[in-house]
Design an enzyme around this catalytic site. Structure first.
Site, PDB file in Angstrom:
ATOM      1  N   SER A 135       0.866  -1.188   0.000  1.00 48.84           N
ATOM      2  CA  SER A 135       0.000   0.000   0.000  1.00 48.84           C
ATOM      3  C   SER A 135       0.893   1.226   0.000  1.00 48.84           C
ATOM      4  CB  SER A 135      -0.865   0.003   1.266  1.00 48.84           C
ATOM      5  OG  SER A 135      -1.521   1.251   1.415  1.00 48.84           O
ATOM      6  N   TYR A 148      -2.289   0.812  10.678  1.00 50.91           N
ATOM      7  CA  TYR A 148      -2.240   0.265   9.314  1.00 50.91           C
ATOM      8  C   TYR A 148      -0.924   0.623   8.634  1.00 50.91           C
ATOM      9  CZ  TYR A 148      -3.703  -0.700   4.488  1.00 50.91           C
ATOM     10  OH  TYR A 148      -3.788  -1.169   3.208  1.00 50.91           O
TER      11      TYR A 148
HETATM   12  C1  8X3 Z   1      -5.018   1.694   1.180  1.00 49.20           C
HETATM   13  C2  8X3 Z   1      -4.455   3.035   0.898  1.00 49.20           C
HETATM   14  O1  8X3 Z   1      -4.328   5.491   1.651  1.00 49.20           O
HETATM   15  O2  8X3 Z   1      -6.117   4.118   2.624  1.00 49.20           O
HETATM   16  O3  8X3 Z   1      -4.037   0.723   1.316  1.00 49.20           O
HETATM   17  O4  8X3 Z   1      -3.841   3.815   3.316  1.00 49.20           O
HETATM   18  S1  8X3 Z   1      -4.693   4.135   2.197  1.00 49.20           S
END
Ligand code: 8X3
Length: 251
Positions: A135, A148
């Protein structure tokens, strides 16, 4: 189109979104695709709608489940470590360690378990390819995203370390790192089922990426000649310059 017939690809997290699109696309490219995920019903639907897809129930957080997958496979040419996702948007001061633990289990330890288990099969054939769906969150940070982004940064570190450790062996290592992709579940899961909040992520954005756009990038990487290693492919919609620099209609 590159000659890829009789080759096997394993795709984790294949029951929806980028994983399902990748399974469909690699099947169209001539791979036999082992579509692995937790939800048997969705895998069965996928396999019923596309020739060349074999559904396998897999939980990347369970060593037993990963071992059973490995035991069922002979040669593997491509492994797409795609299982993962985001949970929550709380700032660090309010973050729940259980959410972070869950994100590390799928996005990081899942990559470790599946890659480790399938490495012998990836090395048995003429040459293997490990792809990780990363990502832009693995390369940048943003407020509310620490759990995340930390998990995706860790996944990126695993990819880059693997490339060093496997140097000299016939195994390619690629990270495909998408920005804003509109799928039915990514934001809904992140916002714990709050459909309105999930919808706001894409509000006014002219054409977020689709799962098929990302599958196209993965297919590009894996269909290059065996001596060509795409290290990192970052892909964002035209409207997105950075995680939170997004052009929106009316703003
Ligand atoms: C998803 C992209 O910008 O929401 O992996 O982190 S973001």
């Amino acid at each position: 189109m590159a000659e890829v017939s009789h080759r096997t690809a394993v795709v984790t997290g294949a029951s929806g979104g980028i994983g399902a699109a990748t399974a469909r696309r690699l099947a169209a490219e001539g791979f036999t695709v082992v579509a692995a995920a937790r939800r048997r019903d969705r895998l069965s639907e996928l396999a019923a709608s596309v020739r060349g897809i074999r559904p396998v129930v897999l939980d990347v957080t369970s060593q037993e489940s990963v071992d059973a997958l490995a035991a069922s496979l002979a040669d593997v040419d491509v492994l797409v470590n795609n299982a993962g996702g985001a949970l929550g948007v709380e700032p660090v001061e309010r973050a729940d360690p259980a959410d972070w633990q869950a994100m590390f289990e799928t996005n990081v330890l899942g990559v470790l378990r599946v890659t480790k288990a399938l490495l012998p099969a990836l090395e048995r054939g003429s040459g293997g390819h490990i792809v990780v769906t990363g990502s832009i969150a693995g390369h940048l940070v943003y407020e509310g995203g620490a759990g995340y982004t930390a998990a995706k940064h860790a996944a990126t570190a695993v990819v880059e370390t693997l490339r060093l450790e496997l140097n000299g062996r016939p195994i390619r290592v690629t990270e495909v790192a998408p920005g804003m992709v509109r799928t039915e579940e990514f934001s809904l899961v992140r916002y714990r089922g709050d459909a309105e909040a999930a919808e706001r992520v894409y509000a006014g954005v002219d054409q977020p990426l689709t799962a098929e756009d990302v599958a196209d990038c993965i297919a590009f990487a894996v269909t290059r000649p065996a001596h060509v290693n795409i290290d990192l492919l970052v892909v964002k919609p035209l409207a997105q310059a950075a995680p939170h620099k997004v052009a929106r209609r009316g703003s």
